[in-house]
Each structure stands twice: as structure tokens, then as C-alpha cells.
Write a protein that holds these residues in place. Structure first.
Motif, PDB file in Angstrom:
ATOM      1  N   GLY A 194       0.792  -1.223   0.000  1.00 43.86           N
ATOM      2  CA  GLY A 194       0.000   0.000   0.000  1.00 43.86           C
ATOM      3  C   GLY A 194       0.824   1.273   0.000  1.00 43.86           C
ATOM      4  N   ASN A 195       2.082   1.177   0.403  1.00 46.50           N
ATOM      5  CA  ASN A 195       2.954   2.355   0.386  1.00 46.50           C
ATOM      6  C   ASN A 195       3.794   2.429  -0.883  1.00 46.50           C
ATOM      7  N   GLY A 196       3.552   1.510  -1.830  1.00 44.85           N
ATOM      8  CA  GLY A 196       4.276   1.497  -3.095  1.00 44.85           C
ATOM      9  C   GLY A 196       5.512   0.616  -3.117  1.00 44.85           C
ATOM     10  N   ALA A 197       5.977   0.175  -1.945  1.00 47.84           N
ATOM     11  CA  ALA A 197       7.160  -0.693  -1.889  1.00 47.84           C
ATOM     12  C   ALA A 197       6.847  -2.024  -2.564  1.00 47.84           C
ATOM     13  N   ARG A 198       7.828  -2.588  -3.239  1.00 48.82           N
ATOM     14  CA  ARG A 198       7.662  -3.882  -3.898  1.00 48.82           C
ATOM     15  C   ARG A 198       8.294  -4.951  -3.018  1.00 48.82           C
ATOM     16  N   VAL A 199       7.551  -6.036  -2.846  1.00 46.24           N
ATOM     17  CA  VAL A 199       8.027  -7.152  -2.025  1.00 46.24           C
ATOM     18  C   VAL A 199       7.705  -8.455  -2.738  1.00 46.24           C
ATOM     19  N   PRO A 206      -3.729   6.488   6.063  1.00 49.63           N
ATOM     20  CA  PRO A 206      -3.941   5.078   5.733  1.00 49.63           C
ATOM     21  C   PRO A 206      -5.117   4.511   6.525  1.00 49.63           C
ATOM     22  N   LEU A 207      -5.800   3.566   5.934  1.00 50.07           N
ATOM     23  CA  LEU A 207      -6.934   2.917   6.579  1.00 50.07           C
ATOM     24  C   LEU A 207      -6.415   1.928   7.611  1.00 50.07           C
ATOM     25  N   ARG A 208      -6.878   2.062   8.837  1.00 47.55           N
ATOM     26  CA  ARG A 208      -6.469   1.174   9.922  1.00 47.55           C
ATOM     27  C   ARG A 208      -7.713   0.640  10.630  1.00 47.55           C
ATOM     28  N   ILE A 209      -7.663  -0.617  11.045  1.00 44.29           N
ATOM     29  CA  ILE A 209      -8.713  -1.186  11.886  1.00 44.29           C
ATOM     30  C   ILE A 209      -8.680  -0.439  13.210  1.00 44.29           C
ATOM     31  N   THR A 210      -9.863  -0.200  13.784  1.00 40.37           N
ATOM     32  CA  THR A 210      -9.955   0.556  15.028  1.00 40.37           C
ATOM     33  C   THR A 210     -10.519  -0.309  16.155  1.00 40.37           C
ATOM     34  N   ASP A 211     -10.312   0.148  17.372  1.00 43.17           N
ATOM     35  CA  ASP A 211     -10.871  -0.549  18.527  1.00 43.17           C
ATOM     36  C   ASP A 211     -12.399  -0.541  18.484  1.00 43.17           C
ATOM     37  N   THR A 212     -12.993   0.442  17.816  1.00 44.18           N
ATOM     38  CA  THR A 212     -14.453   0.491  17.670  1.00 44.18           C
ATOM     39  C   THR A 212     -14.952  -0.721  16.893  1.00 44.18           C
ATOM     40  N   GLN A 213     -14.226  -1.122  15.871  1.00 44.21           N
ATOM     41  CA  GLN A 213     -14.610  -2.311  15.106  1.00 44.21           C
ATOM     42  C   GLN A 213     -14.483  -3.573  15.955  1.00 44.21           C
TER      43      GLN A 213
END
Length: 190
Positions: free
Chosen positions: A20-25, A89-96
Motif C-alpha cells: 500500500g505504500n508502493g514498496a515492492r516485495v 492510511p486505513l487502519r482497523i480501530t478498537d471500535t470495530q
């Protein structure tokens, strides 16, 4: 907004993919393996939804959306650089995570306490939810392993841990509120 006008790009032909940050792996990297297993979990939820209706189907739809959020979270390393990113960036939250806990508690209130382990199965929906449970457990194990090597959002790991519990309790609901659960009989076939 995402625009996908061409599905194949040929950029992965050499065994690499973009994060998601453009780095290739490498496609076999632990991060790709973790979020790929989250995607696999989402596909199993799609199969379960073929047998679901009403509130359970609505909750499964929300979980599918969360799993896309979770995949986006895991494919974006370098959480410490989030504040410097061009967009948050989209992050999972404690609310979820809390929503899952609330739903688990509400479903569990309708069930008799277990006095034995249950076998995966019963209704078609319950069997599919057990498959969701086992795949989400694998996604959790891989995310925990990833967290030993790289930065991982701890809310994402908690979400996966609660999710497998959610699937377990939902499978009991799908088995006529646990009345049609298939119980393990230790040593029954000796």
C-alpha cells in the motif's frame, strides 16, 4: 475512489507485488501472506452468506467490509510514518473490535452454555461459519507472526482474534441456537 479499468498489469510476473505504500516485495513475504489470508477469510464469508439471511447476513456483510479494511491495513507497513502519509492510511480501530464483542455477547445470550466441544457442522451455514473460523484463525496466526518481524496495528490482531470467536458463536446460532450442534464424543470410535 478506486478505478480498475485493467485487471492484469503484468507487474507481478517476476514474483513481486506492491504494498500500500508502493514498496515492492516478494509475493511470498509474510505481509502478503497475512493479508492474502485475510482475503481468503473474506471469500469464505461470501460462501457463508449464500446460506445466511436477516440479521446474520447483515452482520456478515459488515464483516466482509471490515476484512477489506483489514487487508488495506496489513498491506500498508510503516505505521510510524502514518502521520507523514499523503492521505491517512486505513487502519482497523478498537471500535470495530468492540462491535464484534457486542455482537458476540448478544448472540451468546441466546445459547445454552457448552458442556462439550462441538464438531464443525450441523447446518450448511454453520459448516461454512466453521470454515470462516478456521481460516480467520490462520490469518490471526500469520498476523501475529508478522508482528514479530514488522510493525502491525494491534487493533488488527485483536479484530482477528475476536472474529474467530464471532464465527464460532454465529455457527451455534446457525445450528438452531445450539440445539443442532454436533457434539464431540471423546474416544467414541475406539
Amino acid at each position: 475512489m478506486v478505478v480498475l479499468n485493467k485487471i492484469y498489469t503484468k507487474t507481478g510476473d517476476a514474483g513481486e507485488t506492491a504494498l500500500g505504500n508502493g514498496a515492492r516485495v516478494a509475493k511470498h513475504s509474510m505481509r502478503v501472506t497475512a493479508y492474502g489470508t485475510v482475503d481468503e477469510t473474506n471469500a469464505t464469508v461470501g460462501l457463508a452468506r449464500l446460506h445466511a439471511s436477516g440479521n446474520l447476513d447483515t452482520q456478515l456483510a459488515a464483516i466482509q467490509n471490515d476484512l477489506f479494511d483489514l487487508g488495506a491495513d496489513l498491506c500498508r507497513p510503516d505505521m510510524e510514518k502514518d502521520k507523514d502519509a499523503e492521505y491517512a492510511p486505513l487502519r482497523i480501530t478498537d471500535t470495530q473490535v468492540s462491535r464484534l464483542e457486542t455482537e458476540i455477547d448478544a448472540m451468546n445470550d441466546a445459547l445454552e452454555p457448552l458442556r462439550s466441544f462441538i464438531l464443525p457442522g450441523g447446518s450448511a451455514l454453520a459448516a461454512h461459519l466453521h470454515m470462516c473460523r478456521t481460516v480467520s484463525r490462520r490469518a490471526e496466526r500469520l498476523s501475529v507472526e508478522l508482528a514479530t518481524m514488522e510493525s502491525v496495528n494491534q487493533a488488527a490482531v485483536k479484530y482477528l482474534n475476536r472474529l474467530s470467536d464471532w464465527f464460532f458463536v454465529a455457527s451455534r446460532i446457525a445450528n438452531n441456537d445450539g440445539k443442532d450442534d454436533v457434539f464431540w464424543v471423546p474416544g467414541a470410535n475406539r
